[in-house]
Design a protein around this motif. Structure first.
Motif, mmCIF file in Angstrom:
data_model
loop_
_atom_site.group_PDB
_atom_site.id
_atom_site.type_symbol
_atom_site.label_atom_id
_atom_site.label_comp_id
_atom_site.label_asym_id
_atom_site.label_seq_id
_atom_site.Cartn_x
_atom_site.Cartn_y
_atom_site.Cartn_z
ATOM 1 N N ASP A 129 0.835 -1.214 0.000
ATOM 2 C CA ASP A 129 0.000 0.000 0.000
ATOM 3 C C ASP A 129 0.864 1.257 0.000
ATOM 4 N N HIS A 130 2.022 1.211 0.653
ATOM 5 C CA HIS A 130 2.936 2.360 0.642
ATOM 6 C C HIS A 130 3.417 2.622 -0.786
ATOM 7 N N LEU A 131 3.724 1.556 -1.491
ATOM 8 C CA LEU A 131 4.212 1.690 -2.864
ATOM 9 C C LEU A 131 3.111 2.230 -3.773
ATOM 10 N N ILE A 132 1.897 1.781 -3.564
ATOM 11 C CA ILE A 132 0.769 2.296 -4.355
ATOM 12 C C ILE A 132 0.584 3.786 -4.100
ATOM 13 N N ASN A 133 0.701 4.193 -2.853
ATOM 14 C CA ASN A 133 0.613 5.627 -2.533
ATOM 15 C C ASN A 133 1.719 6.411 -3.228
ATOM 16 N N SER A 134 2.915 5.857 -3.277
ATOM 17 C CA SER A 134 4.025 6.519 -3.953
ATOM 18 C C SER A 134 3.742 6.688 -5.445
ATOM 19 N N VAL A 135 3.233 5.636 -6.054
ATOM 20 C CA VAL A 135 2.899 5.702 -7.479
ATOM 21 C C VAL A 135 1.825 6.759 -7.731
ATOM 22 N N ASN A 136 0.893 6.843 -6.825
ATOM 23 C CA ASN A 136 -0.173 7.844 -6.958
ATOM 24 C C ASN A 136 0.391 9.264 -6.961
ATOM 25 N N ILE A 137 1.419 9.486 -6.155
ATOM 26 C CA ILE A 137 2.058 10.801 -6.112
ATOM 27 C C ILE A 137 2.918 11.022 -7.357
ATOM 28 N N ILE A 138 3.689 10.003 -7.723
ATOM 29 C CA ILE A 138 4.621 10.130 -8.842
ATOM 30 C C ILE A 138 3.903 10.331 -10.169
ATOM 31 N N GLN A 139 2.723 9.714 -10.337
ATOM 32 C CA GLN A 139 2.033 9.807 -11.618
ATOM 33 C C GLN A 139 1.593 11.228 -11.960
ATOM 34 N N GLU A 140 1.594 12.107 -10.973
ATOM 35 C CA GLU A 140 1.299 13.510 -11.264
ATOM 36 C C GLU A 140 2.447 14.160 -12.031
ATOM 37 N N LYS A 141 3.672 13.633 -11.822
ATOM 38 C CA LYS A 141 4.846 14.159 -12.526
ATOM 39 C C LYS A 141 5.237 13.264 -13.700
ATOM 40 N N ILE A 142 5.043 11.950 -13.531
ATOM 41 C CA ILE A 142 5.338 10.992 -14.603
ATOM 42 C C ILE A 142 4.045 10.230 -14.884
ATOM 43 N N PRO A 143 3.192 10.758 -15.745
ATOM 44 C CA PRO A 143 1.876 10.151 -15.977
ATOM 45 C C PRO A 143 1.923 8.711 -16.486
ATOM 46 N N ASP A 144 3.010 8.349 -17.185
ATOM 47 C CA ASP A 144 3.070 7.002 -17.755
ATOM 48 C C ASP A 144 3.786 6.007 -16.847
ATOM 49 N N ILE A 145 3.986 6.331 -15.559
ATOM 50 C CA ILE A 145 4.607 5.386 -14.642
ATOM 51 C C ILE A 145 3.760 4.129 -14.548
ATOM 52 N N LYS A 146 4.431 2.974 -14.510
ATOM 53 C CA LYS A 146 3.751 1.686 -14.416
ATOM 54 C C LYS A 146 4.337 0.898 -13.244
ATOM 55 N N LEU A 147 3.465 0.252 -12.505
ATOM 56 C CA LEU A 147 3.878 -0.628 -11.413
ATOM 57 C C LEU A 147 3.293 -2.011 -11.662
ATOM 58 N N THR A 148 4.157 -3.027 -11.665
ATOM 59 C CA THR A 148 3.714 -4.415 -11.752
ATOM 60 C C THR A 148 3.878 -5.052 -10.382
ATOM 61 N N ILE A 149 2.781 -5.518 -9.806
ATOM 62 C CA ILE A 149 2.790 -6.174 -8.498
ATOM 63 C C ILE A 149 2.673 -7.672 -8.729
ATOM 64 N N VAL A 150 3.736 -8.410 -8.425
ATOM 65 C CA VAL A 150 3.756 -9.852 -8.648
ATOM 66 C C VAL A 150 3.684 -10.564 -7.306
ATOM 67 N N GLY A 151 2.610 -11.311 -7.102
ATOM 68 C CA GLY A 151 2.466 -12.051 -5.857
ATOM 69 C C GLY A 151 1.011 -12.263 -5.514
ATOM 70 N N LYS A 152 0.800 -13.021 -4.459
ATOM 71 C CA LYS A 152 -0.547 -13.239 -3.961
ATOM 72 C C LYS A 152 -0.493 -13.321 -2.446
ATOM 73 N N GLY A 153 -1.650 -13.192 -1.808
ATOM 74 C CA GLY A 153 -1.690 -13.220 -0.355
ATOM 75 C C GLY A 153 -2.939 -12.555 0.166
ATOM 76 N N GLU A 154 -3.016 -12.483 1.483
ATOM 77 C CA GLU A 154 -4.250 -12.029 2.127
ATOM 78 C C GLU A 154 -4.587 -10.567 1.873
ATOM 79 N N GLU A 155 -3.614 -9.778 1.442
ATOM 80 C CA GLU A 155 -3.848 -8.352 1.212
ATOM 81 C C GLU A 155 -4.281 -8.028 -0.223
ATOM 82 N N LYS A 156 -4.327 -9.023 -1.096
ATOM 83 C CA LYS A 156 -4.520 -8.719 -2.518
ATOM 84 C C LYS A 156 -5.836 -7.998 -2.802
ATOM 85 N N ASP A 157 -6.943 -8.489 -2.276
ATOM 86 C CA ASP A 157 -8.241 -7.853 -2.544
ATOM 87 C C ASP A 157 -8.259 -6.409 -2.050
ATOM 88 N N LYS A 158 -7.680 -6.191 -0.885
ATOM 89 C CA LYS A 158 -7.622 -4.844 -0.323
ATOM 90 C C LYS A 158 -6.785 -3.914 -1.201
#
Length: 376
Positions: free
Chosen positions: A213-242
């Motif tokens: 979630d911290h990384l998602i928040n970072s991407v949310n901030i960065i995309q205002e300066k770099i609109p084409d930023i992409k994040l690939t999240i590889v994995g599974k677990g109890e937090e995925k739906d959230k």
């Protein structure tokens, strides 16, 4: 030597760092002429015996429908299954992975007078960061299990070793440190067409302490300066739906995608296609994915937590961030993406560090020396 390794799950049915460690070590032991039996829980619709790169994988005890989810009853059934197996079979040495396999292995090893190694990847730091998530008894159980009478304890970092000594009062003379490694040849064999600009990647279990979630928040901030930023999240677990809900709420569906159950080649491809890897975890015994990314000439950014500080030299092959400092995390991601010269330098240094410190071929030879000393 005839060696038995005991853990709860194994690849390809669960791809955690510990599981990969055992796979890399065991397959090389087999290549050198040793016999390796590996005990793990049954998985629904999976045969009770598998040959994985020459490793004899025996699925025993409870049948798990979806790894890594298991109940208290599953733990109990596996305890008795491991004990029965070890009492019926003879081995030169047993290597049991923390946590649930430790007690059954200790009991059987004592009865059979078989040398026993306990492998402990990391330790819990507080009541909110336990190996049994949200369990009030986890800390007590952990203190008991790590202090069982092992012949030797193997850890994957000095940070875990120090925690065992300082936080759990384990005798320092019994602890040996052996890093995790990278199969350099396997990573070099995967080729890609090119790197995707402004693409970053996270690889790991989607658990609370990984703080995706911290990384998602970072991407949310960065995309205002770099609109084409992409994040690939590889994995599974109890937090995925959230986490998916969080991405949707922030309207980042175009910037962030989720992947899971990738083959080794697919995972290596995803890492190589990215410009850097980010691991905002507050609990890591080692942080194997950091070394794997460095092997691919990729810089890494991670919270300075546990063993990550032994993989990453701040400013050399990546950046260490104060845990949970999202502002600094965001700034370093932005800096590394914008400064291509810096990005390339960090990645090249990372590769040098992997070749020097994290080559599986060297590590397995050290592991064999440990086994020989324990047996003698």
């Amino acid at each position: 030597m005839k060696i038995c390794m005991v853990l709860e799950f194994f690849i390809p049915h669960y791809n955690g760092g510990g599981e990969h460690r055992y796979h890399e070590i065991a397959k090389r032991l087999v290549q050198q002429g040793h016999t390796v039996d590996l005990l793990t829980m049954k998985i629904l619709n999976i045969p009770e015996y598998e040959d994985v790169d020459g490793i004899n994988v025996h699925h025993i005890g409870p049948t798990i429908k979806k790894a890594p989810y298991r109940s208290a009853t599953d733990f109990i059934q596996y305890f008795f299954a491991v004990t029965r197996w070890l009492l019926k079979h003879d081995y030169d040495v047993i290597d049991a992975q923390a946590y649930s396999p430790l007690l059954s292995s200790r009991i059987a090893a004592r009865i059979k007078k078989t040398p026993l190694i306990g492998t402990i990847h990391d330790t819990s730091s507080n009541s909110n960061d336990q190996w049994i998530q949200s369990s009030k008894i986890a800390n007590t159980m952990e203190k008991f299990l790590v202090n069982l009478n092992f012949d030797k304890i193997l850890t994957v970092s000095h940070a875990t070793k120090n925690s065992l000594i300082n936080d759990f009062a384990v005798n320092s003379d019994k602890i040996l440190m052996l890093y995790n490694g990278v199969d350099i040849a396997k990573y070099d064999a995967v080729h890609i067409d090119g790197v995707l600009k402004n693409n970053i990647i996270f690889v790991g279990r989607l658990a609370p302490h990984k703080h995706v979630d911290h990384l998602i928040n970072s991407v949310n901030i960065i995309q205002e300066k770099i609109p084409d930023i992409k994040l690939t999240i590889v994995g599974k677990g109890e937090e995925k739906d959230k986490l998916i809900q969080m991405v949707n709420k922030l309207e980042l569906e175009k910037n962030i995608k989720f992947k899971q159950d990738l083959t080794d080649e697919e995972l290596i491809t995803e890492i190589k296609k990215s410009e850097l890897l980010v691991l905002p975890s507050t609990r890591e015994g080692f942080g194997m994915v950091l070394a794997e990314a460095n092997c691919c000439y990729k810089p890494v950014i991670t919270y300075a937590s546990g063993g990550t500080v032994e993989v990453v030299e701040n400013g050399y092959n990546g950046f260490l961030i104060e845990p949970e400092n999202i502002e600094d995390l965001t700034q370093k991601i932005l800096e590394t993406l914008e400064n291509k010269e810096l990005n390339q330098k960090l990645g090249q240094n990372g590769r040098k560090k992997v070749e020097k410190d994290f080559d599986w071929e060297k590590i397995v030879n050290q592991y064999i020396n440990v086994l020989c000393n324990v047996i003698l």
